[in-house]
Design a protein around this motif. Structure first.
Motif, PDB file in Angstrom:
ATOM      1  N   LEU A 463       0.845  -1.192   0.000  1.00  0.00           N
ATOM      2  CA  LEU A 463       0.000   0.000   0.000  1.00  0.00           C
ATOM      3  C   LEU A 463       0.882   1.245   0.000  1.00  0.00           C
ATOM      4  N   THR A 464       0.589   2.199  -0.899  1.00  0.00           N
ATOM      5  CA  THR A 464       1.362   3.436  -0.963  1.00  0.00           C
ATOM      6  C   THR A 464       0.695   4.513  -0.103  1.00  0.00           C
ATOM      7  N   GLU A 465       1.375   5.656   0.034  1.00  0.00           N
ATOM      8  CA  GLU A 465       0.822   6.761   0.809  1.00  0.00           C
ATOM      9  C   GLU A 465      -0.474   7.280   0.205  1.00  0.00           C
ATOM     10  N   SER A 466      -0.616   7.170  -1.107  1.00  0.00           N
ATOM     11  CA  SER A 466      -1.816   7.654  -1.787  1.00  0.00           C
ATOM     12  C   SER A 466      -2.896   6.573  -1.907  1.00  0.00           C
ATOM     13  N   SER A 467      -2.703   5.470  -1.172  1.00  0.00           N
ATOM     14  CA  SER A 467      -3.659   4.356  -1.149  1.00  0.00           C
ATOM     15  C   SER A 467      -3.762   3.627  -2.479  1.00  0.00           C
ATOM     16  N   ASP A 468      -2.742   3.759  -3.333  1.00  0.00           N
ATOM     17  CA  ASP A 468      -2.621   2.857  -4.465  1.00  0.00           C
ATOM     18  C   ASP A 468      -1.983   1.561  -3.980  1.00  0.00           C
ATOM     19  N   LEU A 469      -2.032   0.560  -4.821  1.00  0.00           N
ATOM     20  CA  LEU A 469      -1.352  -0.692  -4.511  1.00  0.00           C
ATOM     21  C   LEU A 469      -0.243  -0.925  -5.527  1.00  0.00           C
ATOM     22  N   VAL A 470       0.929  -1.273  -5.025  1.00  0.00           N
ATOM     23  CA  VAL A 470       2.025  -1.701  -5.879  1.00  0.00           C
ATOM     24  C   VAL A 470       2.111  -3.212  -5.752  1.00  0.00           C
ATOM     25  N   VAL A 471       1.827  -3.893  -6.855  1.00  0.00           N
ATOM     26  CA  VAL A 471       1.727  -5.350  -6.858  1.00  0.00           C
ATOM     27  C   VAL A 471       3.040  -5.959  -7.346  1.00  0.00           C
ATOM     28  N   VAL A 472       3.506  -6.988  -6.637  1.00  0.00           N
ATOM     29  CA  VAL A 472       4.668  -7.741  -7.093  1.00  0.00           C
ATOM     30  C   VAL A 472       4.167  -8.767  -8.112  1.00  0.00           C
ATOM     31  N   GLU A 473       4.407  -8.479  -9.392  1.00  0.00           N
ATOM     32  CA  GLU A 473       4.053  -9.425 -10.452  1.00  0.00           C
ATOM     33  C   GLU A 473       5.250 -10.344 -10.667  1.00  0.00           C
ATOM     34  N   SER A 474       5.268 -11.416  -9.921  1.00  0.00           N
ATOM     35  CA  SER A 474       6.435 -12.291  -9.945  1.00  0.00           C
ATOM     36  C   SER A 474       6.679 -12.871 -11.331  1.00  0.00           C
ATOM     37  N   GLY A 475       5.619 -13.269 -12.032  1.00  0.00           N
ATOM     38  CA  GLY A 475       5.771 -13.890 -13.337  1.00  0.00           C
ATOM     39  C   GLY A 475       6.145 -12.925 -14.435  1.00  0.00           C
ATOM     40  N   ARG A 476       6.000 -11.598 -14.180  1.00  0.00           N
ATOM     41  CA  ARG A 476       6.442 -10.591 -15.162  1.00  0.00           C
ATOM     42  C   ARG A 476       7.680  -9.851 -14.678  1.00  0.00           C
ATOM     43  N   HIS A 477       8.217 -10.235 -13.535  1.00  0.00           N
ATOM     44  CA  HIS A 477       9.503  -9.735 -13.052  1.00  0.00           C
ATOM     45  C   HIS A 477       9.473  -8.221 -12.849  1.00  0.00           C
ATOM     46  N   ARG A 478       8.392  -7.734 -12.223  1.00  0.00           N
ATOM     47  CA  ARG A 478       8.267  -6.281 -12.067  1.00  0.00           C
ATOM     48  C   ARG A 478       7.292  -5.943 -10.950  1.00  0.00           C
ATOM     49  N   LEU A 479       7.305  -4.665 -10.574  1.00  0.00           N
ATOM     50  CA  LEU A 479       6.269  -4.097  -9.718  1.00  0.00           C
ATOM     51  C   LEU A 479       5.277  -3.353 -10.605  1.00  0.00           C
ATOM     52  N   THR A 480       3.988  -3.497 -10.312  1.00  0.00           N
ATOM     53  CA  THR A 480       2.933  -2.865 -11.104  1.00  0.00           C
ATOM     54  C   THR A 480       2.037  -2.053 -10.188  1.00  0.00           C
ATOM     55  N   ARG A 481       1.868  -0.776 -10.513  1.00  0.00           N
ATOM     56  CA  ARG A 481       1.037   0.102  -9.687  1.00  0.00           C
ATOM     57  C   ARG A 481      -0.415   0.021 -10.146  1.00  0.00           C
ATOM     58  N   LEU A 482      -1.330  -0.167  -9.175  1.00  0.00           N
ATOM     59  CA  LEU A 482      -2.766  -0.217  -9.448  1.00  0.00           C
ATOM     60  C   LEU A 482      -3.489   0.783  -8.569  1.00  0.00           C
ATOM     61  N   ARG A 483      -4.410   1.506  -9.187  1.00  0.00           N
ATOM     62  CA  ARG A 483      -5.278   2.374  -8.392  1.00  0.00           C
ATOM     63  C   ARG A 483      -6.495   1.552  -7.991  1.00  0.00           C
ATOM     64  N   LEU A 484      -6.805   1.584  -6.697  1.00  0.00           N
ATOM     65  CA  LEU A 484      -7.953   0.812  -6.229  1.00  0.00           C
ATOM     66  C   LEU A 484      -9.223   1.334  -6.895  1.00  0.00           C
TER      67      LEU A 484
END
Length: 621
Positions: A463-484
């Motif tokens: 969870l970020t300060e702005s209440s977004d979620l940064v998801v660990v996409e293990s199978g794509r080898h990256r972090l992905t930001r999602l707005r709830l």
């Protein structure tokens, strides 16, 4: 050696071969080599333990022995071709692997459980079968005997094996496991699992700031460029600002200083915990087993001990670790923490109010939580109290039911979730790993919904300060930001059951025989009492009218309840053996253990005896 049963090994059949440079293998083509088949599935932590056990054996006998992994899936996701390719790289499998999605080779070898090891001699005959983990020493002894026997007969062929490593992949991350937001900088610390490092990323979640760890498998403390990890996973921030790392394959908790990057060891010996070993004591003196995640809760550091299906806790006040919940039995049982059953707990998150520890219980495809007894608001008792806790389940029914279905929690389905994240409104986000989705459970309504799809094996979210979620996409080898989103994603419901066919048994009495023969050069360890243990239970519990419970005899007569038609039989067996060498006053001892879960169908024409091989010669009864 001549007394071994002469059972010709069936040929290997499956969808595709991996780690062979595109070449198909056959047992006929491997004649002259000792072949060890490792039946595994990548969701299974016991299978991952066996992969690690075999590394030294594989290196020592690489000119005479070929290990072949036979990947036989449990979950629907594990049957996807790319998922198997990813798992082979993710877990550092350095031998050929046969992708067997239809369980064709599994059935040919009458395998009943993950993991199972089968040894084939240079003439193509099965000479041993072992279920469970802890058999590396026995197999090494057998391999040495086979080398000597077949060298003398002229039937042993030495040389390079058929393993062809894949091309290394570029990128800043490779199968990242978990992530942590560093509050002072807003950066993200990520466990770069396959490369055995921690990677600090800038606030954009992409720019590499630094790497912590030498990037090769090992167990070494020290400055960031020299420290070594082995497939690190979970990360937690302690009140003093240091970061604890669940160093999974080292069976240890490591501490990282965010300022200097220096790494030290908090708990664990570097060796795997086995039944009978201490379950509490000074952190550096007690063995752990595949810690997968960590979280600060109720004044202690809680540990998702996936390898033994428990939760443990580290107390910084006295530097000790101890079991906090779970019995080591694998399954889904709620109740007092000391009596609860888990199945590879792999993700932890503390609710915003601090009253619940949310748990992603991966093998039961369940979302569960633990709370202090007598309260749901966290107000009773202080962090230092000898508090007792209760385990409850929000979503999930057991080891064999999974899918992607939203709705009331009692009907919702997940598929092998690995991560949980507490959200500001009191709900919890679930990294629904094998559904490639992010799900949400709302305790206020008891509903499960889908927040996002088209992720690739999400294993955690921050969870970020702005209440977004940064998801660990293990199978794509990256972090992905999602707005709830305001509205959740709608998906068509899908339900699955593990594809293994149910074992048909006759109504009434069922004889259960667990076959254990101490490996060559070993004997049963009876110095401190019985050396074997058998635990039997069922889902639903009413399936068994008699025979459930624990005992030391590996033979048990079960009584199936009148009117029962189907269910799942759970069997857990352990046996201890020691090297049989009268000249050695301190013989090495070995623990063999395996859990089985059998879907049963009761039919008049079914079998009345169920034999299971824990260790010993091949048994086709």
């Amino acid at each position: 050696m001549s007394k071994r049963p002469r059972v010709r090994a069936p040929e290997l059949r499956g969808r595709a071969w991996l780690n062979t440079g595109g070449r198909d293998l056959s047992l006929a083509g491997l004649r002259g080599r000792i072949v060890v088949l490792d039946f595994w599935t990548f969701c299974c932590v016991n299978c991952l333990h066996v992969l690690d056990e075999l590394r030294e054996l594989e290196e020592k006998h690489r000119d005479t022995m070929v290990i072949i992994g036979v990947h036989s899936p449990k979950f629907a996701h594990e049957a996807e071709p790319q998922a198997v390719v990813d798992a082979v790289e993710r877990y550092g499998v350095h031998h050929p692997v046969l992708d067997d999605p239809e369980l064709a080779t599994w059935k040919q070898y009458a395998v009943r459980a993950w993991p199972t090891l089968v040894v084939i001699d240079p003439e193509g005959y099965v000479v041993a079968q072992h279920a469970g983990e802890g058999h590396a020493h026995a197999i090494e002894t057998l391999v040495a005997e086979l080398e000597a026997e077949h060298a003398a007969k002229g039937t042993l062929r030495r040389g390079d094996g058929p393993y062809v490593p894949p091309e290394p992949a570029p990128g800043d991350l490779r199968f990242p496991g978990k992530a942590l937001r560093l509050p002072d900088s807003g950066h993200y610390l990520v466990s770069d699992t396959t490369r055995h490092q921690l990677v600090e990323l800038a606030a954009d979640g992409e720019t590499v700031v630094r790497r912590i760890g030498a990037g090769v498998r090992g167990f070494v403390d020290g400055p960031p460029e020299h420290a070594r990890f082995s497939e690190p996973q979970g990360l937690a921030l302690l009140p003093d600002g240091t970061v604890v790392v669940a160093d999974t394959v080292n069976h240890a908790l490591r501490v990282c200083d965010p300022a200097s990057g220096a790494v030290s060891t908090l708990a664990g010996t570097g060796r795997q915990w086995w039944q009978g070993a201490p379950t509490s004591g000074t952190g550096r003196e007690v063995a752990l087993s595949s810690p997968w995640d960590v979280a600060w809760f109720a004044g202690k550091l809680w540990i998702a001990m996936a390898g033994v299906h428990q939760l443990w806790a580290y107390d910084p006040a006295d530097g000790t670790v101890a079991v906090a919940a779970g019995t080591t039995n694998e399954g889904l049982v709620d109740g007092p923490a000391a009596e609860a059953w888990f199945a590879q707990p792999s993700g932890l998150a503390v609710s915003g109010a601090g009253d619940r520890l949310w748990i992603a219980d991966s093998e039961t495809s369940a979302l569960r939580w633990i709370e202090r007894d007598g309260t749901s608001d966290g107000t009773s008792g202080g962090a230092g109290d000898a508090a007792t806790f209760t385990v409850r389940t929000a979503v999930g029914t057991g080891l064999f039911d999974f899918g992607h279905r939203d709705g009331p929690a009692g009907q919702a389905l997940l598929q092998h979730p690995l991560g949980v994240t507490a959200l500001p409104d009191g709900s919890v986000a679930i990294a629904d790993t094998y559904n490639h989705a992010l799900r949400r459970y709302a305790p206020a309504t008891g509903e499960v919904s889908t927040l996002a799809t088209d992720l690739r094996e999400p294993s955690a979210a921050v969870l970020t300060e702005s209440s977004d979620l940064v998801v660990v996409e293990s199978g794509r080898h990256r972090l992905t930001r999602l707005r709830l989103p305001e509205e959740t994603v709608r998906v068509e419901p899908v339900a699955h059951r593990t594809q293994r066919a149910a074992t048909e048994v006759a109504p009434g009495r069922l004889r259960l025989d667990v076959v254990f023969q101490a490996p060559a050069g070993q004997k049963l360890d009876t110095r401190y009492g019985p050396s074997t243990r058998l635990l039997v239970s069922a889902t639903p519990p009413g399936l068994l009218a008699g025979g459930a419970g624990s005992g030391t005899d590996l033979t048990r007569e079960l009584l199936l309840a009148d009117g029962a038609t189907e269910g799942v039989l759970h069997v857990s067996a352990t046996a201890a053996s020691c090297d049989d060498d009268p000249a050695n006053p301190y013989p090495a001892c070995h623990m063999h253990q395996q859990d089985w879960g059998f879907p049963l169908r009761i039919t008049p024409s079914g079998r009345t005896r169920l034999p299971l091989v824990l260790a010993g010669m091949d048994d086709r009864a």
